[in-house]
Design a protein around this motif. Structure first.
Motif, PDB file in Angstrom:
ATOM      1  N   GLY A   1       0.800  -1.224   0.000  1.00  0.00           N
ATOM      2  CA  GLY A   1       0.000   0.000   0.000  1.00  0.00           C
ATOM      3  C   GLY A   1       0.832   1.272   0.000  1.00  0.00           C
TER       4      GLY A   1
ATOM      5  N   LEU B   1      -7.718   2.840   1.314  1.00  0.00           N
ATOM      6  CA  LEU B   1      -7.881   1.415   1.607  1.00  0.00           C
ATOM      7  C   LEU B   1      -6.593   0.698   1.221  1.00  0.00           C
ATOM      8  N   LEU B   2      -6.019  -0.030   2.189  1.00  0.00           N
ATOM      9  CA  LEU B   2      -4.688  -0.609   2.032  1.00  0.00           C
ATOM     10  C   LEU B   2      -4.699  -2.123   2.233  1.00  0.00           C
ATOM     11  N   PRO B   3      -3.833  -2.857   1.516  1.00  0.00           N
ATOM     12  CA  PRO B   3      -3.744  -4.309   1.729  1.00  0.00           C
ATOM     13  C   PRO B   3      -3.303  -4.668   3.140  1.00  0.00           C
TER      14      PRO B   3
ATOM     15  N   ASP C   1      -7.079  -3.958   7.304  1.00  0.00           N
ATOM     16  CA  ASP C   1      -8.452  -4.347   6.976  1.00  0.00           C
ATOM     17  C   ASP C   1      -9.386  -3.177   7.264  1.00  0.00           C
TER      18      ASP C   1
ATOM     19  N   VAL D   1      -7.918   3.519  -3.381  1.00  0.00           N
ATOM     20  CA  VAL D   1      -8.010   2.076  -3.160  1.00  0.00           C
ATOM     21  C   VAL D   1      -6.766   1.411  -3.752  1.00  0.00           C
TER      22      VAL D   1
ATOM     23  N   ASP E   1      -6.061  -4.292  -2.025  1.00  0.00           N
ATOM     24  CA  ASP E   1      -6.971  -4.208  -0.877  1.00  0.00           C
ATOM     25  C   ASP E   1      -7.918  -5.405  -0.860  1.00  0.00           C
ATOM     26  N   LYS E   2      -8.165  -5.915   0.320  1.00  0.00           N
ATOM     27  CA  LYS E   2      -8.915  -7.156   0.467  1.00  0.00           C
ATOM     28  C   LYS E   2     -10.402  -7.008   0.153  1.00  0.00           C
TER      29      LYS E   2
END
Length: 327
Positions: free
Chosen positions: A178, A194-196, A199, A224, A228-229
């Motif tokens: 990220g 939003l980062l890997p 969560d 994003v 990202d999950k």
């Protein structure tokens, strides 16, 4: 004294801005030190195809400002086989190549490490990837330029977002890292990232967007990271719109735009330092090392450590600032 007389240099995997500046530094440093230099076109595939280029100092003139790589790059599944690796080594030796400088990401470094361990050919690796996801260097080659490209895009998109009261979801590259998303989010004034590595539940994001709407924010940018999950910008946007329709929502996927372009001043200097240090390291008898930058000092990290050490490059203050500065 080093017995190295001729070195090969190649780029492999995804291209990144600054690779040409690094090739230039490797070639000219080696020639200055009295070595011959062979450019290997198309990475490991070029080793199998004997796609070799005996380079001079003039061959790398006027390339420091160019994106991409003049040596080209390619994926090569055959090199991963014992037979393919053996043929690549025999081709290198028959051309008189004594050592290698590999420029690329973790796949490139893994291949170079295996080749060196199996056949004893000295290698030095330079982390060339926009993802900034290799241990042993604070910054990888191309990360700064890619981040600047993202920021320029965010600035332009925000003009439209503010004009139309829109919510933009902007997806950026980085694979499972990220780093681009976080730094671009801070520099671009994003309202959420939003980062890997973190969560973020969709409802948590919706609550944050609702708070910002209540605070009379007229436009919102959400960055994003592709890893990202939650499944990428389009999926995130659809799930948000199911619960939150205050803004007109749009999605922008920046994609490979981030991999090209003229390298930044930072990446040109970093590329030059890393290429210079790689050749110097080989001449000092160093082998299977990652050349990196830590605290503005060039350091060498054993490839085994660089490839296997857990890394986490997201600064805690930046993670906190995303929430603080977006109110």
């Amino acid at each position: 004294m080093s017995k190295i007389k001729k070195i090969g240099v190649f780029t492999s995997g995804g291209d990144s801005p600054g690779m040409n500046a690094c090739i230039r530094a490797v070639v000219r440093t080696a020639i200055f030190e009295g070595l011959e230099v062979v450019g290997i076109r198309q990475g490991y595939q070029g080793m199998l195809d004997r796609n070799f280029w005996d380079m001079t100092a003039r061959d790398v003139g006027n390339i420091i400002h160019l994106g991409g790589t003049i040596l080209k790059t390619a994926r090569c599944l055959e090199f991963k086989t014992p037979e393919g690796m053996s043929r690549a080594y025999e081709n290198l030796k028959s051309h008189g190549i004594d050592a290698l400088v590999a420029i690329g990401g973790d796949g490139t470094a893994t291949g170079a490490n295996l080749l060196s361990k199996k056949f004893g050919m000295p290698v030095m690796c330079i982390p060339g990837t926009i993802d900034n996801d290799l241990y042993g260097s604070d910054f990888t080659l191309g990360f700064d330029t890619a981040t600047n490209t993202v920021i320029e895009a965010i600035d332009k998109i925000r003009d439209t977002a503010a004009s139309h009261n829109r919510l933009f979801f902007i997806e950026v590259m980085g694979r499972d890292s990220g780093c681009i998303a976080l730094r671009a989010g801070i520099a671009g004034g994003a309202e959420a990232v939003l980062l890997p590595e973190r969560d973020t539940a969709i409802m948590e994001l919706i609550e944050k967007l609702s708070d910002q709407a209540n605070n009379k924010k007229t436009s919102i940018i959400v960055i994003v990271a592709e890893g990202d999950k939650n499944g990428g910008a389009y999926h995130v946007a659809e799930r948000v719109k199911e619960k939150f329709d205050f803004y007109d929502s749009k999605v922008t996927i920046l994609g490979h735009l981030q991999r090209g372009g003229s390298p930044s001043s930072f990446d040109r200097v970093l590329a030059s330092r890393l290429g210079f240090a790689a050749v110097k390291g080989l001449l000092k008898g160093k082998d299977r090392q990652m050349v990196g930058l830590r605290g503005n000092v060039i350091v060498l990290t054993p490839l085994e450590e660089a490839l296997n050490h857990p890394y986490f490059k997201l600064e805690e203050d930046l993670l906190e600032m995303i929430n603080v500065l977006s109110i």
